[in-house]
Design a protein around this motif. Structure first.
Motif, mmCIF file in Angstrom:
data_model
loop_
_atom_site.group_PDB
_atom_site.id
_atom_site.type_symbol
_atom_site.label_atom_id
_atom_site.label_comp_id
_atom_site.label_asym_id
_atom_site.label_seq_id
_atom_site.Cartn_x
_atom_site.Cartn_y
_atom_site.Cartn_z
ATOM 1 N N ARG A 88 -18.279 6.673 -3.544
ATOM 2 C CA ARG A 88 -17.947 6.486 -2.398
ATOM 3 C C ARG A 88 -18.866 6.386 -1.097
ATOM 4 N N CYS A 90 -3.756 -0.914 -2.168
ATOM 5 C CA CYS A 90 -4.794 -1.130 -1.186
ATOM 6 C C CYS A 90 -5.106 -2.823 -1.334
ATOM 7 N N HIS A 98 0.840 -1.103 -0.192
ATOM 8 C CA HIS A 98 0.010 0.081 0.343
ATOM 9 C C HIS A 98 0.695 1.315 -0.056
ATOM 10 N N ALA A 134 -11.379 -2.426 -3.210
ATOM 11 C CA ALA A 134 -10.326 -1.582 -4.142
ATOM 12 C C ALA A 134 -10.372 -2.022 -5.521
ATOM 13 N N THR A 145 -7.569 8.840 4.654
ATOM 14 C CA THR A 145 -8.513 8.604 3.582
ATOM 15 C C THR A 145 -8.654 9.546 2.521
ATOM 16 N N ARG A 190 -4.958 2.101 -5.204
ATOM 17 C CA ARG A 190 -5.805 1.256 -4.956
ATOM 18 C C ARG A 190 -5.293 -0.068 -5.143
ATOM 19 N N ASP A 240 -19.237 2.598 0.937
ATOM 20 C CA ASP A 240 -18.688 2.359 2.251
ATOM 21 C C ASP A 240 -20.020 1.432 2.772
ATOM 22 N N LYS A 251 -18.232 -1.766 3.352
ATOM 23 C CA LYS A 251 -16.795 -1.516 4.051
ATOM 24 C C LYS A 251 -17.361 -1.582 5.583
ATOM 25 N N THR A 310 -8.823 -0.932 4.286
ATOM 26 C CA THR A 310 -9.448 -0.858 2.680
ATOM 27 C C THR A 310 -9.977 -1.981 2.320
#
Length: 251
Positions: free
Chosen positions: A205, A133, A17, A165, A89, A130, A209, A212, A142
């Motif tokens: 995004r 990530c 990363h 990612a 972030t 990414r 999320d 995530k 991530t």
């Protein structure tokens, strides 16, 4: 593939990363300067320096601040500068980078948009970052939540997880194609390309999320999603206002 992927450089073991993040920033900046040399729009030295400083300072502060506020309940538990510095972030970086640029432009009295030129270098940097990530798996925050879908992958533990990612890389490649098409039409006002990028990315995004791991702050929304909502509202208004103004003066 075994996660996390590491590289041995000068006797040190480095996670993918931070390495890919550094490469992404370097190549993104080189691409930006390449486009800047070809651009017909020239900024004065004072304006260029102010925008660069504002963007860098804002992005650095915002990335760390929002990154730490993802879990505000533990932010001050055993607080350490190292812990604060390691939380990042891109959502915070983009949001506060924008604020930094707008503040810098006010200081030097520059009123024209400066964002269009950075769109594709920024997307390139994010895509490369990414990749890092993804290669880091679950060893940095991530990764996605467990899933039974066909897209699930083992990222370093016993669960099949959403490879968020890779989702983001796919989205950015698609957005790149769309924005390149818009750019070739040459029928948009200055700054419109950047506004479309920001609006599209923050909408993506916001929804990403949900798959995530996150600490729920308001309802079932996390800190990043709340920031996304603010930016989305801002850019819906900005895009509408930009188009209205452009149509008014292009008749």
């Amino acid at each position: 593939m075994d996660f996390p992927v590491t590289f041995h450089i000068f006797g040190q073991t480095i996670l993918a990363h931070p390495l890919f993040e550094a490469v992404g920033m370097f190549l993104g900046m080189r691409y930006y300067f390449f486009l800047k040399r070809k651009s017909k729009e020239k900024l004065s030295f004072n304006s260029s320096a102010a925008v660069l400083i504002g963007a860098t300072a804002g992005a650095l502060l915002g990335s760390k601040l929002i990154g730490n506020l993802e879990n505000p309940y533990t932010m001050f538990d055993n607080f350490s500068f190292q812990k604060f510095w390691s939380s990042n972030t891109i959502v915070g970086g983009l949001t506060f980078g924008l604020l930094g640029v707008e503040l810098a432009k006010k200081v030097v009295g520059h009123k024209e948009s400066t964002g269009d030129l950075i769109v594709f270098p920024l997307m390139l940097a994010i895509i490369i970052g990414r990749i890092g990530c993804f290669l880091t798996g679950i060893h940095e925050e991530t990764y996605g939540i467990p899933t039974d879908s066909v897209f699930g992958m083992h990222l370093g533990d016993q669960y099949l997880r959403h490879p968020v990612a890779l989702y983001e890389i796919g989205f950015l490649i698609g957005l790149w194609i769309v924005l390149k098409y818009v750019q070739k039409q040459k029928k948009y006002p200055s700054g419109f390309l950047f506004q479309l990028f920001m609006l599209s990315y923050f909408i993506f995004r916001f929804f990403l999320d949900f798959i995530k791991p996150r600490v729920e702050i308001v309802g079932n929304l996390g800190t990043i999603q709340l920031v996304c909502i603010c930016v989305i509202i801002y850019y819906i208004y900005t895009v509408k206002n930009t188009q209205t103004t452009y149509l008014k003066y292009s008749r």
